[in-house]
Motif scaffolding. Structure first.
Motif, PDB file in Angstrom:
ATOM      1  N   PHE A 233       0.816  -1.215   0.000  1.00  4.92           N
ATOM      2  CA  PHE A 233       0.000   0.000   0.000  1.00  4.92           C
ATOM      3  C   PHE A 233       0.853   1.271   0.000  1.00  4.92           C
ATOM      4  N   GLY A 234       1.909   1.275   0.829  1.00  3.58           N
ATOM      5  CA  GLY A 234       2.706   2.482   0.970  1.00  3.58           C
ATOM      6  C   GLY A 234       3.663   2.747  -0.171  1.00  3.58           C
ATOM      7  N   THR A 235       3.812   1.776  -1.082  1.00  2.00           N
ATOM      8  CA  THR A 235       4.719   1.979  -2.210  1.00  2.00           C
ATOM      9  C   THR A 235       4.030   1.687  -3.540  1.00  2.00           C
ATOM     10  N   VAL A 236       3.701   0.426  -3.794  1.00  2.00           N
ATOM     11  CA  VAL A 236       3.197   0.032  -5.114  1.00  2.00           C
ATOM     12  C   VAL A 236       1.829   0.657  -5.418  1.00  2.00           C
ATOM     13  N   ILE A 237       0.839   0.440  -4.538  1.00  2.18           N
ATOM     14  CA  ILE A 237      -0.505   0.952  -4.810  1.00  2.18           C
ATOM     15  C   ILE A 237      -0.530   2.479  -4.748  1.00  2.18           C
ATOM     16  N   ALA A 238       0.188   3.061  -3.774  1.00  2.00           N
ATOM     17  CA  ALA A 238       0.226   4.524  -3.675  1.00  2.00           C
ATOM     18  C   ALA A 238       0.809   5.124  -4.945  1.00  2.00           C
ATOM     19  N   PHE A 239       1.877   4.536  -5.441  1.00  2.00           N
ATOM     20  CA  PHE A 239       2.507   5.012  -6.665  1.00  2.00           C
ATOM     21  C   PHE A 239       1.543   4.890  -7.842  1.00  2.00           C
ATOM     22  N   TYR A 240       0.895   3.736  -7.995  1.00  2.00           N
ATOM     23  CA  TYR A 240      -0.035   3.526  -9.107  1.00  2.00           C
ATOM     24  C   TYR A 240      -1.217   4.495  -9.031  1.00  2.00           C
ATOM     25  N   PHE A 241      -1.790   4.655  -7.842  1.00  2.00           N
ATOM     26  CA  PHE A 241      -2.921   5.567  -7.668  1.00  2.00           C
ATOM     27  C   PHE A 241      -2.543   6.999  -8.038  1.00  2.00           C
ATOM     28  N   PHE A 242      -1.338   7.421  -7.596  1.00  2.00           N
ATOM     29  CA  PHE A 242      -0.927   8.786  -7.893  1.00  2.00           C
ATOM     30  C   PHE A 242      -0.770   8.998  -9.400  1.00  2.00           C
ATOM     31  N   LEU A 243      -0.106   8.061 -10.080  1.00  2.00           N
ATOM     32  CA  LEU A 243       0.069   8.186 -11.524  1.00  2.00           C
ATOM     33  C   LEU A 243      -1.275   8.200 -12.253  1.00  2.00           C
ATOM     34  N   LYS A 244      -2.170   7.349 -11.805  1.00  2.00           N
ATOM     35  CA  LYS A 244      -3.495   7.285 -12.422  1.00  2.00           C
ATOM     36  C   LYS A 244      -4.250   8.587 -12.196  1.00  2.00           C
ATOM     37  N   SER A 245      -4.147   9.151 -10.998  1.00  2.00           N
ATOM     38  CA  SER A 245      -4.843  10.404 -10.699  1.00  2.00           C
ATOM     39  C   SER A 245      -4.316  11.549 -11.564  1.00  2.00           C
ATOM     40  N   VAL A 246      -3.011  11.526 -11.880  1.00  2.00           N
ATOM     41  CA  VAL A 246      -2.426  12.572 -12.727  1.00  2.00           C
ATOM     42  C   VAL A 246      -3.078  12.570 -14.107  1.00  2.00           C
ATOM     43  N   THR A 247      -3.371  11.387 -14.634  1.00  3.97           N
ATOM     44  CA  THR A 247      -3.991  11.301 -15.961  1.00  3.97           C
ATOM     45  C   THR A 247      -5.441  11.774 -15.945  1.00  3.97           C
ATOM     46  N   ILE A 248      -6.062  11.788 -14.765  1.00  6.49           N
ATOM     47  CA  ILE A 248      -7.477  12.167 -14.677  1.00  6.49           C
ATOM     48  C   ILE A 248      -7.654  13.632 -14.298  1.00  6.49           C
ATOM     49  N   ILE A 249      -6.901  14.107 -13.305  1.00  9.86           N
ATOM     50  CA  ILE A 249      -7.110  15.480 -12.809  1.00  9.86           C
ATOM     51  C   ILE A 249      -5.912  16.400 -13.045  1.00  9.86           C
ATOM     52  N   GLY A 250      -4.818  15.866 -13.607  1.00 14.64           N
ATOM     53  CA  GLY A 250      -3.657  16.692 -13.892  1.00 14.64           C
ATOM     54  C   GLY A 250      -2.627  16.660 -12.777  1.00 14.64           C
ATOM     55  N   ALA A 251      -1.373  16.884 -13.144  1.00 17.60           N
ATOM     56  CA  ALA A 251      -0.263  16.775 -12.199  1.00 17.60           C
ATOM     57  C   ALA A 251      -0.327  17.827 -11.098  1.00 17.60           C
ATOM     58  N   THR A 252      -0.725  19.060 -11.461  1.00 20.92           N
ATOM     59  CA  THR A 252      -0.725  20.149 -10.482  1.00 20.92           C
ATOM     60  C   THR A 252      -1.698  19.884  -9.344  1.00 20.92           C
ATOM     61  N   PHE A 253      -2.931  19.555  -9.701  1.00 21.43           N
ATOM     62  CA  PHE A 253      -3.936  19.335  -8.665  1.00 21.43           C
ATOM     63  C   PHE A 253      -3.657  18.059  -7.883  1.00 21.43           C
ATOM     64  N   ALA A 254      -3.149  17.026  -8.562  1.00 21.88           N
ATOM     65  CA  ALA A 254      -2.804  15.778  -7.873  1.00 21.88           C
ATOM     66  C   ALA A 254      -1.701  16.030  -6.849  1.00 21.88           C
ATOM     67  N   SER A 255      -0.689  16.810  -7.231  1.00 18.08           N
ATOM     68  CA  SER A 255       0.405  17.126  -6.310  1.00 18.08           C
ATOM     69  C   SER A 255      -0.092  17.930  -5.120  1.00 18.08           C
ATOM     70  N   LEU A 256      -1.034  18.835  -5.370  1.00 22.19           N
ATOM     71  CA  LEU A 256      -1.592  19.651  -4.288  1.00 22.19           C
ATOM     72  C   LEU A 256      -2.327  18.774  -3.273  1.00 22.19           C
ATOM     73  N   LEU A 257      -3.093  17.807  -3.760  1.00 22.00           N
ATOM     74  CA  LEU A 257      -3.832  16.920  -2.867  1.00 22.00           C
ATOM     75  C   LEU A 257      -2.896  16.033  -2.043  1.00 22.00           C
ATOM     76  N   CYS A 258      -1.683  15.812  -2.542  1.00 22.36           N
ATOM     77  CA  CYS A 258      -0.726  14.976  -1.814  1.00 22.36           C
ATOM     78  C   CYS A 258      -0.217  15.658  -0.549  1.00 22.36           C
ATOM     79  N   SER A 259      -0.599  16.920  -0.353  1.00 19.60           N
ATOM     80  CA  SER A 259      -0.259  17.599   0.896  1.00 19.60           C
ATOM     81  C   SER A 259      -0.951  16.943   2.086  1.00 19.60           C
ATOM     82  N   VAL A 260      -1.890  16.050   1.809  1.00 24.24           N
ATOM     83  CA  VAL A 260      -2.571  15.306   2.868  1.00 24.24           C
ATOM     84  C   VAL A 260      -1.610  14.336   3.561  1.00 24.24           C
ATOM     85  N   GLU A 261      -0.516  13.973   2.886  1.00 23.27           N
ATOM     86  CA  GLU A 261       0.400  12.957   3.423  1.00 23.27           C
ATOM     87  C   GLU A 261       0.920  13.273   4.823  1.00 23.27           C
ATOM     88  N   PRO A 262       1.473  14.479   5.092  1.00 26.22           N
ATOM     89  CA  PRO A 262       1.952  14.753   6.454  1.00 26.22           C
ATOM     90  C   PRO A 262       0.839  14.707   7.494  1.00 26.22           C
TER      91      PRO A 262
END
Length: 302
Positions: A233-262
């Motif tokens: 979950f913390g590596t393979v699925i997280a990586f796949y989900f992030f890449l998939k989200s970039v194709t749907i909502i764009g890299a900028t917004f996907a990166s912004l949502l990743c601020s949830v991590e901390p």
């Protein structure tokens, strides 16, 4: 920046947030392994990279066939990939996990999020251009947030060790290098291939020093569960989900949502491992997360 509002964008939003949460929780799982099960950080990093890297390489081969091996054909690309594996993957993984072992998952994750400031500084120096106003604001937010996180606002004492601060800042620098160095490769090859091969190369190289064949720590169902979560979950699925989200909502917004991590790392550390997190810690966290928001929005504007 136009926010995605269509119902077709909802899966992308969910995937981006989920990837950030998975990454955050994996940090807390690592803290659990270090504190409760006496697992060595270097040992964990080695197996995380080898196993996750192998899975991502297999995924790349299955989806891209022979193209997955193209990255090795030209010596120039092969050298870049090896450097990414050794100086990028190994560095960012080990400094982050070692920082967790010296402090806690929440603090280590938040300190690592200073990394984008170093990225901005690098490109400002490279392009010989002064940062724009938003980037100065981001720097101020990052420094203030870090100060509150490590001192609770006191000029007389630190609330975490100097060693933990050093490795936390080193983790942020490693993250900056990890972000910048593979840009050329990612323009030509898929993220799955670059990341998968990078992890595998880094893990195999690191194993020469960590002796992963010797089991580290105390192993039971809790150890196995936390370890499996970090890899899957913390590596393979997280990586796949992030890449998939970039194709749907764009890299900028996907990166912004990743601020949830901390936040995910902080909340799980507080409620699961009973890590003490005070008002100044939350304020420092907020300021550092605002750094990411300011830099992301300024990048979108430019």
């Amino acid at each position: 920046m136009t926010l995605p509002t269509s119902y077709q964008k909802v899966p992308g939003l969910i995937m981006a947030i989920s990837s950030a949460i998975f990454w955050g929780i994996s940090g807390t799982c690592a803290q659990y392994l270090f504190e409760e099960k006496q697992v060595d950080p270097a040992w964990l990093v080695t197996w995380r990279m080898i196993l996750a890297g192998a899975i991502l390489v297999i995924f790349s081969i299955a989806s891209e066939k022979k193209i997955a091996f193209e990255i090795w054909r030209k010596p120039k690309n092969a050298i870049k990939l090896v450097l990414f594996g050794l100086l990028g993957m190994v560095a960012v993984q080990f400094t982050y996990f070692y920082s967790i072992s010296l402090s806690n998952a929440a603090t280590a994750t938040i300190l690592q999020y200073i990394g984008p400031v170093f990225v901005v500084a690098f490109y400002a120096f490279k392009n010989k251009k002064w940062p724009i106003l938003a980037e100065y604001a981001a720097l101020t937010l990052a420094l203030t947030g870090t100060f509150l996180l490590v001192t609770h606002g006191s000029l007389e004492e630190l609330v975490i060790s100097e060693k933990a601060i050093f490795w936390g800042i080193l983790s942020a620098l490693a993250l900056a290098f990890y972000t910048i160095q593979p840009v050329g490769l990612l323009r030509t090859f898929s993220p799955a291939a670059v990341t998968g091969w990078g992890m595998l190369v880094g893990g195999v190289f690191f194993s020469l020093f960590t002796q992963p064949w010797e089991l580290s720590g105390s192993w039971d169902s809790g150890t196995i569960s936390a370890f499996a979560y970090i890899v899957i979950f913390g590596t393979v699925i997280a990586f796949y989900f992030f890449l998939k989200s970039v194709t749907i909502i764009g890299a900028t917004f996907a990166s912004l949502l990743c601020s949830v991590e901390p936040l995910a790392a902080a909340l799980t550390a507080v409620f699961w491992l009973n890590v003490s997190f005070f008002a100044m810690d939350w304020i420092g966290t907020l300021l550092i997360l605002l750094t990411v928001v300011v830099l992301t929005l300024s990048k979108e504007k430019k």
